[in-house]
Structure formats: C-alpha cells, structure tokens
Design a protein around this motif. Structure first.
Motif, PDB file in Angstrom:
ATOM      1  N   LEU A 167       0.806  -1.223   0.000  1.00  0.00           N
ATOM      2  CA  LEU A 167       0.000   0.000   0.000  1.00  0.00           C
ATOM      3  C   LEU A 167       0.838   1.272   0.000  1.00  0.00           C
ATOM      4  O   LEU A 167       0.314   2.370   0.142  1.00  0.00           O
ATOM      5  CB  LEU A 167      -0.914   0.029   1.224  1.00  0.00           C
ATOM      6  CG  LEU A 167      -2.028  -0.991   1.261  1.00  0.00           C
ATOM      7  CD1 LEU A 167      -2.811  -0.853   2.548  1.00  0.00           C
ATOM      8  CD2 LEU A 167      -2.957  -0.807   0.081  1.00  0.00           C
ATOM      9  N   LEU A 168       2.159   1.105  -0.146  1.00  0.00           N
ATOM     10  CA  LEU A 168       3.049   2.269  -0.061  1.00  0.00           C
ATOM     11  C   LEU A 168       2.614   3.420  -0.959  1.00  0.00           C
ATOM     12  O   LEU A 168       2.555   4.568  -0.540  1.00  0.00           O
ATOM     13  CB  LEU A 168       4.478   1.864  -0.412  1.00  0.00           C
ATOM     14  CG  LEU A 168       5.313   1.291   0.718  1.00  0.00           C
ATOM     15  CD1 LEU A 168       6.658   0.828   0.204  1.00  0.00           C
ATOM     16  CD2 LEU A 168       5.491   2.334   1.806  1.00  0.00           C
ATOM     17  N   GLU A 169       2.315   3.069  -2.227  1.00  0.00           N
ATOM     18  CA  GLU A 169       1.921   4.104  -3.192  1.00  0.00           C
ATOM     19  C   GLU A 169       0.683   4.853  -2.705  1.00  0.00           C
ATOM     20  O   GLU A 169       0.646   6.081  -2.725  1.00  0.00           O
ATOM     21  CB  GLU A 169       1.613   3.484  -4.562  1.00  0.00           C
ATOM     22  CG  GLU A 169       2.806   2.902  -5.286  1.00  0.00           C
ATOM     23  CD  GLU A 169       3.604   3.958  -6.059  1.00  0.00           C
ATOM     24  OE1 GLU A 169       3.086   5.076  -6.226  1.00  0.00           O
ATOM     25  OE2 GLU A 169       4.732   3.644  -6.471  1.00  0.00           O
TER      26      GLU A 169
ATOM     27  N   SER B  13     -11.334   3.599   3.060  1.00  0.00           N
ATOM     28  CA  SER B  13     -12.544   3.147   3.720  1.00  0.00           C
ATOM     29  C   SER B  13     -12.852   1.702   3.331  1.00  0.00           C
ATOM     30  O   SER B  13     -13.203   0.870   4.173  1.00  0.00           O
ATOM     31  CB  SER B  13     -13.680   4.095   3.329  1.00  0.00           C
ATOM     32  OG  SER B  13     -14.870   3.673   3.889  1.00  0.00           O
ATOM     33  N   ALA B  14     -12.665   1.406   2.038  1.00  0.00           N
ATOM     34  CA  ALA B  14     -12.887   0.036   1.552  1.00  0.00           C
ATOM     35  C   ALA B  14     -11.842  -0.914   2.148  1.00  0.00           C
ATOM     36  O   ALA B  14     -12.147  -2.070   2.466  1.00  0.00           O
ATOM     37  CB  ALA B  14     -12.829   0.006   0.024  1.00  0.00           C
ATOM     38  N   LEU B  15     -10.616  -0.418   2.307  1.00  0.00           N
ATOM     39  CA  LEU B  15      -9.561  -1.260   2.875  1.00  0.00           C
ATOM     40  C   LEU B  15      -9.854  -1.614   4.337  1.00  0.00           C
ATOM     41  O   LEU B  15      -9.612  -2.747   4.775  1.00  0.00           O
ATOM     42  CB  LEU B  15      -8.203  -0.550   2.777  1.00  0.00           C
ATOM     43  CG  LEU B  15      -7.590  -0.481   1.372  1.00  0.00           C
ATOM     44  CD1 LEU B  15      -6.441   0.511   1.338  1.00  0.00           C
ATOM     45  CD2 LEU B  15      -7.118  -1.859   0.931  1.00  0.00           C
ATOM     46  N   VAL B  16     -10.394  -0.625   5.078  1.00  0.00           N
ATOM     47  CA  VAL B  16     -10.744  -0.896   6.474  1.00  0.00           C
ATOM     48  C   VAL B  16     -11.850  -1.946   6.529  1.00  0.00           C
ATOM     49  O   VAL B  16     -11.793  -2.902   7.310  1.00  0.00           O
ATOM     50  CB  VAL B  16     -11.171   0.399   7.206  1.00  0.00           C
ATOM     51  CG1 VAL B  16     -11.767   0.079   8.566  1.00  0.00           C
ATOM     52  CG2 VAL B  16      -9.982   1.346   7.363  1.00  0.00           C
TER      53      VAL B  16
ATOM     54  N   VAL C  51       9.696   3.492  -0.286  1.00  0.00           N
ATOM     55  CA  VAL C  51       9.875   2.565   0.838  1.00  0.00           C
ATOM     56  C   VAL C  51       9.105   3.063   2.058  1.00  0.00           C
ATOM     57  O   VAL C  51       8.780   4.242   2.165  1.00  0.00           O
ATOM     58  CB  VAL C  51      11.371   2.393   1.210  1.00  0.00           C
ATOM     59  CG1 VAL C  51      12.135   1.649   0.124  1.00  0.00           C
ATOM     60  CG2 VAL C  51      12.020   3.738   1.490  1.00  0.00           C
ATOM     61  N   GLY C  52       8.839   2.150   2.965  1.00  0.00           N
ATOM     62  CA  GLY C  52       8.128   2.488   4.187  1.00  0.00           C
ATOM     63  C   GLY C  52       8.820   1.877   5.379  1.00  0.00           C
ATOM     64  O   GLY C  52       9.453   0.837   5.258  1.00  0.00           O
TER      65      GLY C  52
ATOM     66  N   ASP D  18       6.664   5.737   8.515  1.00  0.00           N
ATOM     67  CA  ASP D  18       7.123   6.722   7.546  1.00  0.00           C
ATOM     68  C   ASP D  18       7.020   6.184   6.123  1.00  0.00           C
ATOM     69  O   ASP D  18       7.140   4.986   5.906  1.00  0.00           O
ATOM     70  CB  ASP D  18       8.596   7.084   7.799  1.00  0.00           C
ATOM     71  CG  ASP D  18       8.759   7.810   9.113  1.00  0.00           C
ATOM     72  OD1 ASP D  18       7.742   8.099   9.752  1.00  0.00           O
ATOM     73  OD2 ASP D  18       9.915   8.079   9.485  1.00  0.00           O
ATOM     74  N   VAL D  19       6.798   7.082   5.181  1.00  0.00           N
ATOM     75  CA  VAL D  19       6.817   6.718   3.775  1.00  0.00           C
ATOM     76  C   VAL D  19       7.790   7.658   3.071  1.00  0.00           C
ATOM     77  O   VAL D  19       7.739   8.871   3.274  1.00  0.00           O
ATOM     78  CB  VAL D  19       5.426   6.852   3.125  1.00  0.00           C
ATOM     79  CG1 VAL D  19       5.420   6.177   1.769  1.00  0.00           C
ATOM     80  CG2 VAL D  19       4.361   6.252   4.002  1.00  0.00           C
TER      81      VAL D  19
END
Lengths: 179, 136
Positions: free
Chosen positions: A92-94, A125-128, B32-33, B39-40
């Motif tokens: 989910l970083l992006e 919200s959908a992810l939760v 990266v996280g 942090d991101v």
C-alpha cells in the motif's frame, strides 16, 4: 485473578454474540449487587465489590471486537505495542504516499487536491472494511482452532486495521469543512 | 527528543524536495516504508548518458530524522555513478547527522530508498543487476 471471560461466565471466544454478552453482564451484575451482600461479612463484601469492578471492566473490554481481541492476545502473552500499529503495508506504499501528498496539498490551500483525497478516502474506507472481514474470519478460525498462529495473524490484521483507520481519520479531518 | 543541528538544518531546509518524471526511462523511483514508525519515503534519481546521477529528488512523510536522512541522501547521490551510489551505507548518514540509536532505522530507510531507486532504474534500462555492476 479471574479473566474478564471468567468474570462474565462466558467461554473465551473471539466471536461473541453482543446480546448474549449483555445478558451475561446483567445476570452477573445482579448476582454481585451490593444489596445481596448487606448481611455478608466484610471480606465477602470486599470480594463482591472487586468482582463487580472486574465485571464492569470486562464488559467494556469484551463488547468491542477490537479491544476484545487485543485482550485475548494479551492473555496469551502477545505484546500489544502501540508502535507496531504503524506498520506500513508494503503493497500500500503508493496509496499511503498519495494520501499523505493530497492531505499536505489540501492543508496548504490547494483545492485541486480535494478530488484525489476524496478518492483516497474511498479507497482506505474500503480497505478498512476489507480488513474487518478478514478479522471476522480469523476470529472464527481461532475459535475453532485455538492456535497461536491464528492469534499472530489476528495481531497483524489488527495492526493493519489501526494503521488504515488512522489514515482514514486523518483524511476525513483534512476533508472536513473548516468549523 | 533533541535533534542534532544537522538534522534540524535538513529538516528546516530540506534539499531536493520534489519529484522527477516517473515515466522518464532515465529516472529511477524508490518508494519505501518504515515498519517502525509508519514513515513513507519516495526517492528518485535521474541518470545521464555517462551513468552519472545528475539529479535526485525526495519526498518523505515522517519524522525529522527520516526527512533529514533522505535529504542528505539526495545530496550525496548527485554526481555519483550508479555503482558509487549503491555503495552508500546508512552508517554514513548516521554519523553525518549524529542520529541517536532510536533513529538509526530512519537512515536504513534512506539506504533502502536509494537501492530501490537504483533497482527501478536498472530495471527500466534493462540491465540485469549483476551485469550493470560490471559496466563501470
């Protein structure tokens, strides 16, 4: 020291019927009511008071699925650190980055960020909601298996849920009109 | 917690904040996280025809040490070859910024971001990691 489950007289399970929990709470509350101990000796009165306080804490903790699971994890020796709640799910970083970016831009007064932020809010919200479904499934799985692996998975899912819902809360705060 | 002057300097005046065109074949992007603090960090490099990193940009959402680590990292990257950049270690960031032990993971994150950006660049240019390392 009795557990909350013992205090309420229910089985230590993660899937709990709210109505059954409430009924157990009222039942035990009646049994421990001070009126019943008016003639009892001091020691018994103190014991009833102590149990009654445990019962109240127990009801508050067990009626919420998240705090119930956290309590059960603690009972099983899992360390529930506040720190772990911030794990960034790598896949989910992006999305997390875009959400933060849109929040920052909106806070700086860039109204163009509102659209992307609303989109991000829908996504999180959908992810939760999806995590909640996963957690429900894991609850049922642990109730059947009582396996430590399931508890570890539950802890990971709870951490993920807290992380996502914190971001969602931040996004909602950023989107809310100035009051 | 007390930040060192160098951390504060990079935090207050971060170098190279921004982004490069992700679709540019000469641009490598690392995202990266940090599991420790949520942090991101996004770090991008632009490599010229001579294999030199001519530009580096970052954007970090996180604590002061994470911002300082990535800001310093972009400064160090500029002018280096890709392989020199790969040799950058988080310990260099730690000593330069005087990071306390509890903030070492911020420098690790920056090192990871550099590696991720380079990996992305190499993937784009089609050079397998080993082969690319032998070019220089």
């Amino acid at each position: 020291m009795a557990t909350y489950f013992e205090a309420l007289g229910i089985a230590p399970r993660l899937s709990v019927d709210p109505e059954a929990l409430r009924a157990a709470f009222y039942q035990r509350s009646r049994e421990l009511h001070p009126d019943r101990f008016a003639r009892a000796d001091r020691e018994q009165q103190a014991r009833a008071l102590e149990l009654s306080s445990l019962l109240n804490d127990g009801f508050r903790t067990l009626r919420d699925p998240v705090s119930r699971a956290e309590y059960l994890l603690k009972l099983n020796g899992f360390d529930i650190g506040e720190q772990r709640s911030k794990d960034v799910p790598p896949e989910l970083l992006e999305e997390v980055f875009e959400l933060n970016m849109a929040m920052e831009e909106l806070k700086a007064g860039d109204e163009h960020a509102r659209g992307p932020l609303e989109e991000a809010r829908r996504k999180f919200s959908a992810l939760v909601a999806g995590t909640d479904e996963t957690i429900d499934g894991l609850f049922a799985s642990w109730d059947a298996s009582q396996s430590r692996d399931d508890l570890a998975r539950i802890r990971a899912a709870l951490n993920r849920r807290r992380y996502l819902s914190n971001l969602l809360r931040d996004a909602e705060k950023a989107l809310a009109p100035e009051s | 917690m007390a930040y060192s002057n160098k951390v504060l300097d990079h935090y207050n005046n971060p170098r190279n904040v921004g982004s490069l065109d992700k679709s540019d074949p000469n641009v490598g992007t690392g995202m990266v996280g940090a599991p420790e603090c949520g942090d991101v960090m996004k770090l991008q490099i632009k490599v010229n025809g001579a294999g030199i990193i001519e530009d580096a940009k970052f954007k970090t959402f996180g604590c002061g040490s994470a911002i300082a680590s990535s800001s310093l990292a972009t400064e160090m990257l500029k002018g280096k070859t890709v392989d020199e950049a790969l040799a950058i270690r988080n310990t260099e960031l730690v000593s330069e910024l005087s990071l306390p032990p509890v903030k070492i993971h911020c420098s690790v994150l920056a090192e990871d971001a550099i590696k991720a950006a380079i990996a992305d660049y190499k993937k784009k240019t089609g050079a397998p990691a080993e082969a690319a390392a032998q070019v220089h």
